[in-house]
Design a protein around this motif. Structure first.
Motif, PDB file in Angstrom:
ATOM      1  N   ALA A 220      13.156   3.664 -34.534  1.00 26.00           N
ATOM      2  CA  ALA A 220      14.552   3.546 -34.130  1.00 26.00           C
ATOM      3  C   ALA A 220      15.461   3.809 -35.325  1.00 26.00           C
ATOM      4  O   ALA A 220      15.328   3.151 -36.350  1.00 26.00           O
ATOM      5  N   PRO A 221      16.389   4.763 -35.192  1.00 26.44           N
ATOM      6  CA  PRO A 221      17.285   5.065 -36.308  1.00 26.44           C
ATOM      7  C   PRO A 221      18.027   3.827 -36.826  1.00 26.44           C
ATOM      8  O   PRO A 221      18.226   3.687 -38.031  1.00 26.44           O
ATOM      9  N   THR A 222      18.390   2.906 -35.939  1.00 27.64           N
ATOM     10  CA  THR A 222      19.109   1.706 -36.394  1.00 27.64           C
ATOM     11  C   THR A 222      18.230   0.852 -37.298  1.00 27.64           C
ATOM     12  O   THR A 222      18.700   0.270 -38.264  1.00 27.64           O
ATOM     13  N   VAL A 223      16.943   0.759 -36.987  1.00 31.85           N
ATOM     14  CA  VAL A 223      16.031  -0.013 -37.835  1.00 31.85           C
ATOM     15  C   VAL A 223      15.920   0.634 -39.207  1.00 31.85           C
ATOM     16  O   VAL A 223      15.915  -0.034 -40.233  1.00 31.85           O
TER      17      VAL A 223
ATOM     18  N   TYR B  68      13.607  16.679 -31.993  1.00 33.54           N
ATOM     19  CA  TYR B  68      13.176  16.250 -30.660  1.00 33.54           C
ATOM     20  C   TYR B  68      12.680  14.812 -30.748  1.00 33.54           C
ATOM     21  O   TYR B  68      12.257  14.364 -31.815  1.00 33.54           O
ATOM     22  N   PRO B  69      12.679  14.097 -29.621  1.00 35.30           N
ATOM     23  CA  PRO B  69      12.363  12.667 -29.700  1.00 35.30           C
ATOM     24  C   PRO B  69      10.876  12.303 -29.733  1.00 35.30           C
ATOM     25  O   PRO B  69      10.553  11.198 -30.141  1.00 35.30           O
TER      26      PRO B  69
ATOM     27  N   THR C   7      20.664   3.230 -21.505  1.00 32.41           N
ATOM     28  CA  THR C   7      19.340   3.325 -22.103  1.00 32.41           C
ATOM     29  C   THR C   7      18.307   3.369 -20.997  1.00 32.41           C
ATOM     30  O   THR C   7      18.249   2.484 -20.158  1.00 32.41           O
TER      31      THR C   7
ATOM     32  N   GLY D 118      13.820   3.477 -23.231  1.00 32.32           N
ATOM     33  CA  GLY D 118      13.884   3.392 -24.682  1.00 32.32           C
ATOM     34  C   GLY D 118      14.693   4.497 -25.339  1.00 32.32           C
ATOM     35  O   GLY D 118      14.837   4.531 -26.546  1.00 32.32           O
ATOM     36  N   PHE D 119      15.245   5.416 -24.555  1.00 34.10           N
ATOM     37  CA  PHE D 119      16.028   6.493 -25.145  1.00 34.10           C
ATOM     38  C   PHE D 119      17.506   6.337 -24.813  1.00 34.10           C
ATOM     39  O   PHE D 119      17.868   5.910 -23.711  1.00 34.10           O
ATOM     40  N   ALA D 120      18.347   6.684 -25.777  1.00 37.25           N
ATOM     41  CA  ALA D 120      19.794   6.603 -25.564  1.00 37.25           C
ATOM     42  C   ALA D 120      20.235   7.841 -24.803  1.00 37.25           C
ATOM     43  O   ALA D 120      20.305   8.927 -25.352  1.00 37.25           O
TER      44      ALA D 120
ATOM     45  N   ASN E   4      19.182  11.185 -26.939  1.00 34.62           N
ATOM     46  CA  ASN E   4      19.139  11.238 -28.403  1.00 34.62           C
ATOM     47  C   ASN E   4      19.733  12.570 -28.874  1.00 34.62           C
ATOM     48  O   ASN E   4      20.719  12.588 -29.588  1.00 34.62           O
ATOM     49  N   GLU E   5      19.122  13.702 -28.482  1.00 34.17           N
ATOM     50  CA  GLU E   5      19.665  15.012 -28.831  1.00 34.17           C
ATOM     51  C   GLU E   5      20.523  15.560 -27.680  1.00 34.17           C
ATOM     52  O   GLU E   5      20.373  15.135 -26.531  1.00 34.17           O
TER      53      GLU E   5
END
Lengths: 515, 360
Positions: free
Chosen positions: B69-72, B135-136, B254, B257-259, B282-283
């Motif tokens: 997770a980018p926030t983590v 890509y995710p 969400t 698990g993907f935004a 995400n993208e």
């Protein structure tokens, strides 16, 4: 309730006296090198202008750029130890890794990495090692450092380690100043740590400055309580401000926007504050400035403060006006405070925006005869250019398609006339001292920023919990419980995490509890 | 071996900007990765960038990336040796030394992570990657299209844990690695898709790291010369302007698990009176103009701030931003049937066929 609001800026110290919601008097005076005598003068002048007795004043609210300037100019900063709890994680990037070298050196570059820290879900990365921390304490004490910033990984989720480490340092080094990152910032380790370290290095200065403010107020014969304004437009009492000087950063633009909202009676609007050199533009939502979502740099250091989302353009009352091959150019060069000698209307040699406003008959200032030679065509084109510059800012700051009004404050307000982008323009009374008014009317707030697992709790329960925590924080800060309102709720889903992990931010504000 | 260019610490600023542009709205903030790469280069020396053709056919090349997770990643920073540990472990497993590092994903934070291990291990870094974008999921690389297995793969965390995976498919690698990453605290670093020089020559999307550096340089120079940064970036990418508008609505949710979300824009200047819609997971994955689909994944859609030319991520989208959407064609490997099956619009749940984007 009688309140005095003071805004100590780089050039001017402005002060207003307010009785309840009425502005009784406002004065502008020069900021002095020692700051204090300027505050004493401003207090004396504004009390005289209002005809009030000093003893009648209940509260004094001060907004100041003193601490921001100390960091920007790298002066009066204390030697500071930065202790991070998170090993073995985070070792790749030590504290202050991305700081300008001169600032790092000016506070000694004392960085310590220790065990501790939490995962996003509250699990422990590694337990706190008391012996390790005692060893660090001995080293800090031996170096004679008296201020420590403690940052633990995911401390906005769990601040327990920061508190325990703080207690150890206080026991080992009597009289040491402790700053805990969880008291200051939100998620984003380096940015929160930066804010904590900057706060720690300002602790000596804040003790000195707050004491000086206290003395200035006493000298003026005022016995009421005094507060400082913070970057989100709310108050902190003097003893809190002494511990958290970093929270005063960017309080200037916030105060002017809040003052604009108050003076115009409009709580959702775009605010344009036109000074001598620049215009600050931002948007108000429920009477508070919209906050920036991206990292903001202060003195070259990346932070994630609650900063108003204000941007500046080089357009002010002193901006140079030049005719070029590509048309009219206005600013960013400005005569600044030298406008009284350099603008044409004051007998100077430089064509400024104020000269054009006078030539257009929009303001009576200086000697209008000195700009009578300007051609109507030039005047029109300059006005069109200024208008276009402001319209672009207004469009950028618009947060909804609703037809919000534009409130214009600041000494350069004479540059604006008529609607901008089709939006109504309001120029309230006392627009020149809007920032001091903003300080005077500041409220108290409580804010919470946590990660919740919605799969366990459910969104409604999580929001309810966050709101209650924010309300509790506001009451702890001095808000009257029945006046508290939730002004901001934001939930951001965290990608790639299970349990529908969501970061929730809530802000509650209330009126200051009188008495 | 010919060296294309030597990358010093100060070059990482440009690369991170370019990485954010190729990140097409996702891929994570390159800030932390950039600082780690700078620290590694300061400590171990600069990184040599080589063209994939310089590799011997029997060389061992290993791609790397950060997962989670980018926030983590912005809160729990890595320990620093994770990728080196993964390399040593993989070398043990394979019984030989790794010869070169490869970038798994040139978009977002992973445009910078390969520099960390290339500097620390003293290995050359191939100028290219496995996506040409972000890509995710970790099976979404050109390596998969060439039948290369993601495993043996080594996943490492900040505590020194190293997890070796042997899986039956790259999709399974994604599932298992994702679960392990969560246990590891939401962020981990990994070395995967060990391949030969010969395989790398067939599947690498070439030149993407120097493209990142050049994009950053272009943006910087255009600003210094008071030029038009958006036009400069578009020219460098060979991209077309899809739209220029102001964001009027943003809807996020969400799912799995993907935004996911949708952003809507109203046109300004030349685009006044027209509308634009961008769907993201995400993208940025699909763009519609005036109700008509104009670009879909795997072609690239990137958003730039209209004035500064700064790339904008899906996380930071908010009402009122004035943005320019650029589109440019993906690497031809993605346009194959297998490529479209792996990363085309239907994989992401959009009910449309891939319509190849033709710049100009």
């Amino acid at each position: 309730m009688i309140r005095i609001g003071i805004d100590v800026g780089g050039t001017n110290t402005d002060a207003v006296v307010m009785n309840g919601t009425e502005v009784i008097a406002g004065v502008k005076s020069a900021t002095t090198a020692d700051v204090m005598s300027g505050v004493v003068n401003a207090l004396r002048d504004v009390l005289a202008a209002s005809g009030m007795e000093a003893s009648a004043v209940d509260f004094v609210m001060i907004g100041t750029t003193h601490f921001t300037n100390a960091v920007v100019q790298r002066r009066d900063l204390a030697q500071t130890a930065a202790v991070r709890l998170g090993l073995p994680a985070t070792a790749s990037l030590p504290p202050m890794v991305d700081w300008p070298e001169d600032l790092k050196q000016s506070i000694g570059n004392h960085a310590y990495l220790a065990h501790g820290g939490n995962e996003f879900d509250g699990r422990v990365i590694s337990p706190l090692d008391e012996d390790e921390l005692k060893g660090i304490a001995r080293d800090i004490a031996a170096k004679g450092i008296r201020s420590i910033a403690i940052t633990s990984v995911f401390s906005p989720v769990s601040s327990d380690f920061e508190r325990r480490a703080g207690a150890i340092f206080e026991a080992e080094i009597p009289g040491v100043h402790i700053t805990m990152s969880s008291d200051i910032g939100r998620i984003g380790l380096l940015e929160r740590e930066n804010a904590a370290i900057m706060n720690a290095c300002l602790r000596d200065l804040s003790a000195h400055v707050i004491e000086a403010f206290r003395n200035a107020i006493r000298e003026a014969g005022i016995t009421g309580k005094f507060f400082l304004t913070q970057n989100d437009g709310t108050l902190m009492d003097a003893s809190f401000a002494e511990k958290f000087p970093v929270l005063t950063f960017a309080s200037g633009p916030t105060n002017s926007m809040r003052g604009a909202a108050f003076l115009s009676g409009v709580s959702d609007a775009i605010v344009v504050d036109i000074g001598g050199t620049t215009s600050d533009v931002g948007s108000l939502h429920k009477g508070f400035p919209r906050q920036a979502t991206i990292a903001v740099e202060v003195g070259g250091v990346r932070t994630n403060f609650r900063m108003p989302d204000v941007f500046s353009i080089g357009l002010g009352g002193g901006s140079h006006v030049v005719e070029t091959d590509n048309g009219i150019k206005v600013g960013p060069v400005s005569v600044g405070y030298r406008i009284k000698t350099e603008a044409l209307i004051f007998g100077g040699q430089t064509l400024t925006t104020t000269d054009v406003a006078v030539a257009a008959g929009r303001a009576s200032l200086g000697d209008a005869a000195k700009v009578s030679h300007l051609s109507p065509d030039l005047i029109d084109r300059v006005q069109a250019k200024i208008h276009a510059m402001l319209e672009d800012c207004v469009e950028k700051s618009r947060l909804s398609p609703d037809p919000l009004p534009v409130i214009v404050v600041g000494g350069g307000s004479i540059l604006v006339d008529g609607p901008l982008s089709g939006l109504e323009v309001i120029k309230p009374a006392h627009f020149g001292v809007a920032n001091a008014v903003g300080a005077a009317i500041a409220q108290v707030s409580g804010e919470i920023d946590r990660v919740y697992a919605l799969a366990e709790l459910g969104r409604d329960k999580a929001l309810e919990d966050a709101k209650q925590r924010a309300i509790d924080a506001a009451i702890a800060a001095g808000a009257a419980p029945d006046s508290i309102e939730i002004v901001d709720v934001e939930d951001v889903p965290l990608a790639y995490l299970p349990g529908n992990a969501t970061r929730i931010r809530v802000k509650a504000v209330g009126e200051l509890h009188a008495g | 071996m010919n060296i294309l260019r030597t990358i010093y610490a100060e070059d990482l600023d440009d690369i991170a900007i370019g990485g954010a542009i190729l990140g097409t709205g996702g891929g994570g903030d390159p800030y932390v990765g950039k600082l780690m790469a700078k620290e590694a280069i300061r400590k171990h020396g600069p990184v040599e960038l080589i063209d994939v053709s310089e590799l011997a056919d029997d060389a061992l090349v290993v791609p790397v990336c950060m997962m989670g997770a980018p926030t983590v990643m912005t809160e729990k920073l890595p320990q620093g040796d994770e990728l080196l540990t993964a390399f040593r472990k993989l070398e043990q497993l394979l019984g030989r030394k790794i010869d070169a590092v490869l970038c798994g994903e040139a978009g977002g934070v992973n445009s910078t992570t390969p520099f960390v291990v290339a500097a620390a291990a003293g290995l050359p870094l191939v100028d290219g990657d496995g996506m040409g974008r972000a890509y995710p999921e970790l099976q979404m690389v050109t390596f998969t299209l060439h039948g290369i297995s993601a495993t043996p793969m080594v996943l490492c965390d900040d505590k020194g844990n190293a997890l070796v995976l042997e899986t039956v498919s790259n999709a399974w690698t994604e599932r298992l690695a994702r679960a392990a990453t969560v246990e590891m605290g939401g962020s981990a670093l990994l070395a995967f898709y060990p391949m030969s020089g010969k395989q790398a020559k067939a599947c690498v999307v070439r030149g993407t790291l120097s493209l990142c550096a050049n994009l950053g340089l272009e943006l910087r120079e255009s600003r210094l010369s008071n030029g038009d940064p958006v036009r400069a970036i578009a020219a460098k990418l060979g991209a077309s302007v899809l739209f220029h508008g102001r964001l009027t609505d943003i809807d996020r949710r969400t799912i799995g698990g993907f935004a996911r979300g949708t952003a809507r824009f109203d046109g300004v200047e030349d685009w006044k009176g027209q509308t634009f819609r961008l769907d993201f997971q995400n993208e940025f994955l699909m763009a519609e103009r005036n109700g008509e689909i104009v670009c879909t994944t795997p072609d690239l859609i990137t958003l730039l701030e209209a004035e500064s030319g700064n790339p904008v991520t899906a996380d930071s989208l908010r009402y009122g931003l004035r943005l320019v959407a650029l589109a440019f064609p993906c690497n031809p490997q993605w346009k194959t049937d297998a490529g479209i099956a792996l990363v085309g619009p239907r994989y992401f749940g959009y009910d449309t066929d891939y319509i190849p984007f033709d710049a100009h």
